[in-house]
Write a protein that holds these residues in place. Structure first.
Motif, PDB file in Angstrom:
ATOM      1  N   UNK A  26      -4.882   0.469  -8.265  1.00 26.30           N
ATOM      2  CA  UNK A  26      -6.079  -0.170  -8.644  1.00 26.30           C
ATOM      3  C   UNK A  26      -6.241   0.165  -7.262  1.00 26.30           C
ATOM      4  N   UNK A  27      -5.329  -0.140  -6.154  1.00 25.67           N
ATOM      5  CA  UNK A  27      -5.466  -0.627  -4.361  1.00 25.67           C
ATOM      6  C   UNK A  27      -4.812   0.998  -3.485  1.00 25.67           C
ATOM      7  N   UNK A  28      -6.143   1.518  -3.338  1.00 26.00           N
ATOM      8  CA  UNK A  28      -6.437   2.640  -2.919  1.00 26.00           C
ATOM      9  C   UNK A  28      -5.682   2.857  -1.307  1.00 26.00           C
ATOM     10  N   UNK A  29      -4.348   3.431  -1.049  1.00 25.83           N
ATOM     11  CA  UNK A  29      -4.201   3.329   0.083  1.00 25.83           C
ATOM     12  C   UNK A  29      -5.327   3.619   1.559  1.00 25.83           C
ATOM     13  N   UNK A  30      -5.431   3.318   2.854  1.00 24.99           N
ATOM     14  CA  UNK A  30      -6.369   2.801   3.644  1.00 24.99           C
ATOM     15  C   UNK A  30      -5.582   3.820   4.444  1.00 24.99           C
ATOM     16  N   UNK A  34      -8.048  17.776   5.207  1.00 26.72           N
ATOM     17  CA  UNK A  34      -8.647  16.692   4.487  1.00 26.72           C
ATOM     18  C   UNK A  34      -9.448  15.466   4.115  1.00 26.72           C
ATOM     19  N   UNK A  35     -10.458  16.067   5.004  1.00 30.38           N
ATOM     20  CA  UNK A  35     -11.598  15.083   4.710  1.00 30.38           C
ATOM     21  C   UNK A  35     -11.928  15.745   3.217  1.00 30.38           C
ATOM     22  N   UNK A  36     -11.923  17.277   2.943  1.00 31.05           N
ATOM     23  CA  UNK A  36     -12.874  18.134   1.761  1.00 31.05           C
ATOM     24  C   UNK A  36     -11.946  17.658   0.173  1.00 31.05           C
ATOM     25  N   UNK A  37     -10.462  17.223   1.104  1.00 29.04           N
ATOM     26  CA  UNK A  37      -9.551  17.082  -0.007  1.00 29.04           C
ATOM     27  C   UNK A  37     -10.024  15.965  -0.965  1.00 29.04           C
ATOM     28  N   UNK A  38     -10.694  14.888   0.714  1.00 33.61           N
ATOM     29  CA  UNK A  38     -10.857  13.422  -0.203  1.00 33.61           C
ATOM     30  C   UNK A  38     -12.429  13.519  -0.595  1.00 33.61           C
ATOM     31  N   UNK A  39     -13.258  14.123  -0.179  1.00 29.17           N
ATOM     32  CA  UNK A  39     -14.356  14.186  -0.634  1.00 29.17           C
ATOM     33  C   UNK A  39     -14.355  14.841  -2.288  1.00 29.17           C
ATOM     34  N   UNK A  40     -13.323  15.610  -2.464  1.00 34.01           N
ATOM     35  CA  UNK A  40     -12.955  16.422  -3.580  1.00 34.01           C
ATOM     36  C   UNK A  40     -12.300  15.060  -4.661  1.00 34.01           C
ATOM     37  N   UNK A  41     -11.831  14.502  -4.130  1.00 39.95           N
ATOM     38  CA  UNK A  41     -11.168  13.590  -5.200  1.00 39.95           C
ATOM     39  C   UNK A  41      -9.683  14.126  -5.846  1.00 39.95           C
ATOM     40  N   UNK A  42      -9.278  14.492  -4.259  1.00 44.37           N
ATOM     41  CA  UNK A  42      -8.183  15.148  -4.772  1.00 44.37           C
ATOM     42  C   UNK A  42      -6.715  14.502  -4.103  1.00 44.37           C
ATOM     43  N   UNK A  43      -7.294  12.684  -2.758  1.00 44.88           N
ATOM     44  CA  UNK A  43      -6.496  12.646  -2.640  1.00 44.88           C
ATOM     45  C   UNK A  43      -7.086  10.895  -2.624  1.00 44.88           C
ATOM     46  N   UNK A  44      -5.521   9.350  -3.388  1.00 42.43           N
ATOM     47  CA  UNK A  44      -6.202   8.957  -3.826  1.00 42.43           C
ATOM     48  C   UNK A  44      -5.517   7.815  -3.200  1.00 42.43           C
ATOM     49  N   UNK A  45      -6.972   7.635  -1.300  1.00 44.34           N
ATOM     50  CA  UNK A  45      -7.039   6.697  -0.559  1.00 44.34           C
ATOM     51  C   UNK A  45      -8.149   7.026  -0.270  1.00 44.34           C
ATOM     52  N   UNK A  46      -8.201   5.852   0.798  1.00 40.78           N
ATOM     53  CA  UNK A  46      -9.787   5.836   1.677  1.00 40.78           C
ATOM     54  C   UNK A  46      -9.411   6.011   2.816  1.00 40.78           C
ATOM     55  N   UNK A  47     -10.610   7.016   3.744  1.00 43.38           N
ATOM     56  CA  UNK A  47     -10.341   7.378   5.368  1.00 43.38           C
ATOM     57  C   UNK A  47     -10.959   6.120   6.376  1.00 43.38           C
ATOM     58  N   UNK A  48     -10.622   5.234   6.814  1.00 41.49           N
ATOM     59  CA  UNK A  48     -11.126   4.303   6.737  1.00 41.49           C
ATOM     60  C   UNK A  48     -11.920   4.905   8.748  1.00 41.49           C
ATOM     61  N   UNK A  49     -10.989   5.982   9.289  1.00 43.87           N
ATOM     62  CA  UNK A  49     -11.834   6.181  10.782  1.00 43.87           C
ATOM     63  C   UNK A  49     -10.816   7.577  11.046  1.00 43.87           C
ATOM     64  N   UNK A  50     -11.534   8.065  11.544  1.00 43.18           N
ATOM     65  CA  UNK A  50     -11.226   8.970  12.339  1.00 43.18           C
ATOM     66  C   UNK A  50     -10.809   8.965  13.690  1.00 43.18           C
ATOM     67  N   UNK A  84      -5.153  -0.141   7.579  1.00 46.22           N
ATOM     68  CA  UNK A  84      -4.732   1.257   7.304  1.00 46.22           C
ATOM     69  C   UNK A  84      -3.239   0.547   7.541  1.00 46.22           C
ATOM     70  N   UNK A  85      -2.885   1.652   5.984  1.00 40.89           N
ATOM     71  CA  UNK A  85      -1.419   1.299   5.804  1.00 40.89           C
ATOM     72  C   UNK A  85      -0.491   2.656   6.021  1.00 40.89           C
ATOM     73  N   UNK A  86      -1.656   3.822   6.907  1.00 40.96           N
ATOM     74  CA  UNK A  86      -1.445   5.071   7.456  1.00 40.96           C
ATOM     75  C   UNK A  86      -2.062   5.476   8.164  1.00 40.96           C
ATOM     76  N   UNK A 105       2.620  10.583  -0.422  1.00 44.80           N
ATOM     77  CA  UNK A 105       2.365   9.423   0.563  1.00 44.80           C
ATOM     78  C   UNK A 105       1.470   8.212   0.067  1.00 44.80           C
ATOM     79  N   UNK A 106       0.206   8.850  -0.358  1.00 44.42           N
ATOM     80  CA  UNK A 106       0.017   7.912  -0.805  1.00 44.42           C
ATOM     81  C   UNK A 106      -0.216   7.051  -2.247  1.00 44.42           C
ATOM     82  N   UNK A 107       0.520   8.884  -3.397  1.00 41.85           N
ATOM     83  CA  UNK A 107       1.368   8.211  -4.661  1.00 41.85           C
ATOM     84  C   UNK A 107       2.773   7.783  -4.772  1.00 41.85           C
TER      85      UNK A 107
END
Ligand SMILES: Nc1nc2c(c(=O)[nH]1)N[C@@H](CN(C=O)c1ccc(C(=O)N[C@@H](CCC(=O)O)C(=O)O)cc1)CN2
Length: 291
Positions: free
Chosen positions: A88-92, A107-123, A171-173, A275-277
């Protein structure tokens, strides 16, 4: 609305011995957990055993700490390094980029499309090239400039600013998505293996800068990309994922680069997803990837 039980991933490594799978699955069963996926690997070279178990837990087992407590005896009996990850905790994640944005864009597209169970804290970047792209996704962009040939102390100050972004966001990564700065040994130590880089060659071939130019001169028939953990030794970190694409004598260095960039994006996205899975376990200087 039916209630969805909490799901966890247990990852572990330990000296190989009979009874590990039986003990782990038996304990989870007794605790009322339901195993959804289980993978394991025994490395004959090192005598180490690796396991990844994805399971759902009953209502009363609400967090990883409770599971770790339950697991204490089994962990001690087999001398395990074990972690429970609450899905339930999405890595940042913080993404670093320089002037090639294909991996960041992917990576931005895949995250937005829900393919990556993570949250992008910053670029973060030493250039401003991808500020607008980043902000179009509603993500913070930090410009941390560096001039070529900067003095070491200036470079360390910039690294500390980058590390500060990670710490402030939890951020964890750190993902180096074609971030073209060599991280200092001190920074690598601070990151403690929590950084992944995409190198634009099929390592160990063509380490360092300008690998496509090196490949072109060599006349290769395959070009590739390698996602690896970042260590103080440039491009020598444990490999997570690689892939290749065919090329031929008719192709220029620019053609190789165009083909290679697609491979880079796919390889880095796989590595970040695994990594995030919690699918990657360290096995000395190598990795075990439960894909
Ligand atoms: N400590 C580490 N840092 C980085 C690694 C690594 O494995 N360990 N991977 C690199 C990525 N990389 C190739 O994939 C790479 C990046 C940069 C350079 C380089 O020579 N950079 C110059 C500056 C270049 C510029 O300003 O445009 C430098 O840092 O002096 C070589 C290879 C990421 N970092």
């Amino acid at each position: 609305m039916p209630h969805t039980p909490p799901e966890f991933v247990l990852t572990l490594s330990c000296p190989d011995a009979p009874g590990i799978v039986h003990s782990v699955s038996g304990l989870l069963y007794q605790a009322g957990c339901n195993i959804m996926d289980s993978q394991q690997y025994g490395d004959a070279d090192t005598g180490l055993f690796f396991m990844r178990v994805h399971f759902s837990a009953p209502e009363h087992l609400q967090d990883a700490a409770q599971l770790a407590l339950l697991f204490g005896d089994v962990r001690k009996r087999f001398d395990m390094q074990a972690q429970f990850h609450d899905l339930r905790i999405r890595p940042k994640v913080v993404i670093a980029v320089s002037q090639y944005g294909h991996c960041l864009n992917d990576l931005l597209y895949r995250w937005k499309a829900g393919q990556l169970a993570m949250d992008i804290a910053a670029v973060v970047s030493n250039h401003t090239t991808f500020a607008d792209l980043t902000r179009s996704y509603g993500i913070e962009f930090h410009h941390l400039p560096l001039k070529a040939g900067e003095a070491a102390e200036t470079k360390r100050a910039q690294e500390q600013a980058l590390f500060g972004v990670m710490q402030q966001s939890g951020a964890a990564l750190l993902v180096l998505a074609r971030y073209m700065q060599i991280l200092s040994a001190e920074f690598c130590a601070q990151l403690e293996g929590r950084a992944i880089n995409i190198h634009h060659s099929f390592l160990p071939s063509f380490k360092g800068a300008r690998p496509y130019a090196q490949a072109y001169v060599r006349g290769v028939k395959l070009i590739g990309a390698t996602a690896h953990y970042v260590t103080a030794d440039l491009d020598e970190g444990p490999i997570i994922e690689q892939d290749v694409e065919r090329v031929d004598h008719t192709m220029s260095a620019a053609d190789l680069t165009a083909v290679g960039q697609d491979v880079e994006s796919v390889v880095l996205a796989r590595a970040v997803r695994w990594q995030v899975e919690h699918r990657i376990l360290r096995n000395g200087h190598k990795t075990v990837v439960f894909r």
